[in-house]
Design a protein around this motif. Structure first.
Motif, PDB file in Angstrom:
ATOM      1  N   TYR A 124      -3.650  -9.386  -0.658  1.00 52.06           N
ATOM      2  CA  TYR A 124      -3.316  -9.952   0.664  1.00 52.06           C
ATOM      3  C   TYR A 124      -3.552  -8.889   1.722  1.00 52.06           C
ATOM      4  CZ  TYR A 124      -0.397 -11.723   4.494  1.00 52.06           C
ATOM      5  OH  TYR A 124       0.071 -12.150   5.713  1.00 52.06           O
ATOM      6  N   ARG A 125      -4.385  -9.216   2.690  1.00 52.83           N
ATOM      7  CA  ARG A 125      -4.671  -8.262   3.764  1.00 52.83           C
ATOM      8  C   ARG A 125      -4.382  -8.902   5.121  1.00 52.83           C
ATOM      9  NH1 ARG A 125     -10.573  -6.267   2.128  1.00 52.83           N
ATOM     10  NH2 ARG A 125     -10.699  -8.392   1.332  1.00 52.83           N
ATOM     11  N   ASP A 126      -3.476  -8.271   5.872  1.00 53.60           N
ATOM     12  CA  ASP A 126      -3.074  -8.845   7.166  1.00 53.60           C
ATOM     13  C   ASP A 126      -3.527  -7.979   8.333  1.00 53.60           C
ATOM     14  OD1 ASP A 126      -1.394  -6.673   7.047  1.00 53.60           O
ATOM     15  OD2 ASP A 126       0.475  -7.826   7.043  1.00 53.60           O
ATOM     16  N   ILE A 168     -14.075  -2.952  -2.020  1.00 54.56           N
ATOM     17  CA  ILE A 168     -12.733  -2.451  -1.704  1.00 54.56           C
ATOM     18  C   ILE A 168     -12.484  -1.188  -2.525  1.00 54.56           C
ATOM     19  CG2 ILE A 168     -10.257  -2.942  -1.889  1.00 54.56           C
ATOM     20  CD1 ILE A 168     -11.065  -5.938  -1.654  1.00 54.56           C
ATOM     21  N   ASP A 213      -7.757   2.025  -0.477  1.00 58.08           N
ATOM     22  CA  ASP A 213      -7.432   1.116   0.633  1.00 58.08           C
ATOM     23  C   ASP A 213      -6.135   0.342   0.378  1.00 58.08           C
ATOM     24  OD1 ASP A 213      -9.809   1.879   1.763  1.00 58.08           O
ATOM     25  OD2 ASP A 213     -10.913   0.094   1.093  1.00 58.08           O
ATOM     26  N   VAL A 214      -5.711   0.276  -0.885  1.00 53.88           N
ATOM     27  CA  VAL A 214      -4.532  -0.532  -1.226  1.00 53.88           C
ATOM     28  C   VAL A 214      -3.273   0.202  -0.763  1.00 53.88           C
ATOM     29  CG1 VAL A 214      -3.199  -1.547  -3.135  1.00 53.88           C
ATOM     30  CG2 VAL A 214      -5.711  -1.627  -3.170  1.00 53.88           C
ATOM     31  N   THR A 215      -2.498  -0.447   0.109  1.00 54.63           N
ATOM     32  CA  THR A 215      -1.302   0.209   0.666  1.00 54.63           C
ATOM     33  C   THR A 215      -0.039  -0.075  -0.153  1.00 54.63           C
ATOM     34  OG1 THR A 215      -0.858  -1.675   2.128  1.00 54.63           O
ATOM     35  CG2 THR A 215      -2.213   0.128   3.024  1.00 54.63           C
ATOM     36  N   ASN A 257      -1.553  -4.081   6.279  1.00 56.12           N
ATOM     37  CA  ASN A 257      -1.335  -3.772   4.866  1.00 56.12           C
ATOM     38  C   ASN A 257      -2.378  -4.435   3.975  1.00 56.12           C
ATOM     39  OD1 ASN A 257       1.023  -2.297   5.399  1.00 56.12           O
ATOM     40  ND2 ASN A 257       2.272  -4.153   5.397  1.00 56.12           N
ATOM     41  N   ALA A 258      -2.675  -3.776   2.873  1.00 54.41           N
ATOM     42  CA  ALA A 258      -3.493  -4.369   1.808  1.00 54.41           C
ATOM     43  C   ALA A 258      -2.609  -4.381   0.563  1.00 54.41           C
ATOM     44  CB  ALA A 258      -4.753  -3.552   1.565  1.00 54.41           C
TER      45      ALA A 258
END
Ligand code: ZN
Length: 302
Positions: free
Chosen positions: A82-84, A115, A119-121, A87-88
């Motif tokens: 989910y990317r808003d 990706i 990049d994943v938060t 956040n990822a």
């Protein structure tokens, strides 16, 4: 909800040995949710004995209707990203290299979407089973998603981090317990726990859905006036779980509680026409439930 894209995974298919050829033909399925975006990423598939679906004799005719007659099933594995814009958030991390040769393919799906792991938060776990958790560490026992905050429901975390669980869980799940214990102990200082009904991140609320495991969590993602539910393994297949949700599922640690959870969840999902993303549902796992008499039918969003 709008399905925007399916990304083919031709390169990964080309190099996959025929004997372990996964059933997926894509790396990812995508949808827009308000101003945010959800991608489901394939981690490959599992190969499990039919008893993992159900041992109940009432299951046999339903399975036959769905063409499931062999000794094994090969459920796909779908992670949710989910990317808003800020956040990822990755829901579960897949099986990694040590569980089954047909699973642990997440990197190919990330590559197909360009990706980077960095990049994943946030990494958010639905539960502590191998196909959801074991991909969390690299060969040096460090977090694969090095920049991510890791989150797990407190009940689930407490169950698997307890050294006694290896001794008390039924014998068929001992390796699950040992594998979860090692990984959670290694990452203990980096994991944040949360309770039921919490907004764990902006637009993401936890929903306790126990039975498959003691503290299994689903997650409602809301952006603007649209929402979707990440159901993990609370609804574990697209046939029996929908056609006979009250029937005991072989993969549930507490089959009675799992059935109760599934019945309540499906009632809500069908009534609210809420899209779901199921970890083991087919073709990316994105779909919804349609009521059919006393039961349901899975309708994929493709
Ligand atoms: Zn699973």
């Amino acid at each position: 909800m709008k399905v925007t894209r399916r990304t083919l995974l031709r390169s990964a298919l080309a190099v996959t040995a025929a004997s372990t050829l996964p059933r997926f033909s894509f790396a990812a399925q995508s949808l827009e949710l308000g101003t945010a975006r959800i991608d489901t990423l394939s981690d490959g598939n599992l190969v499990l004995p039919l008893s993992f679906v159900s041992d109940d004799p009432k299951a046999a005719p339903i399975l036959k209707d769905y063409g499931i007659t062999g000794p094994e099933v090969e459920p796909p594995c779908n992670l949710t990203l989910y990317r808003d814009g800020t956040n990822a958030v990755l829901f579960d991390v897949g099986a990694g290299p040590d569980f089954m040769p047909s699973a642990g393919k997440l990197q190919a799906a990330l590559d197909a979407l360009e990706i980077s792991r960095d990049d994943v938060t946030h990494v958010v776990f639905t539960h502590g089973h191998p196909d959801h958790l074991w991909g969390v560490l690299d060969d040096f026992d460090e977090a694969i998603f090095a920049n991510a905050q890791h989150l797990m429901g407190k009940t689930e975390f407490d169950f698997w981090i307890n050294p006694e669980t290896v001794n008390t869980i039924d014998s068929g799940r001992t390796t699950f317990a040992a594998g979860a214990l090692r990984r959670l102990q290694t990452l203990e200082d980096q994991i944040t726990t949360f309770g039921d009904g919490e907004e764990i991140l902006p637009g993401i609320a936890s929903r306790m859905t126990p039975g498959h495991t003691p503290g299994h969590m689903s997650f409602e993602i809301r952006n603007g006036n649209t929402s979707a539910l990440v159901t993990g393994d609370a609804i574990v297949n697209h046939y029996l779980a929908f056609a006979a949700p009250g029937l005991a599922a072989g993969s549930d640690q507490d089959p009675d509680l799992g059935a109760k959870t599934r019945v309540a969840l499906l009632d809500q999902i069908a009534s609210e026409k809420m899209p779901i993303i199921g970890f083991h549902l087919p073709e990316g796992g994105l779909g919804h439930a349609e009521r059919v008499g006393d039961a349901y039918r899975y309708v994929p969003e493709v």
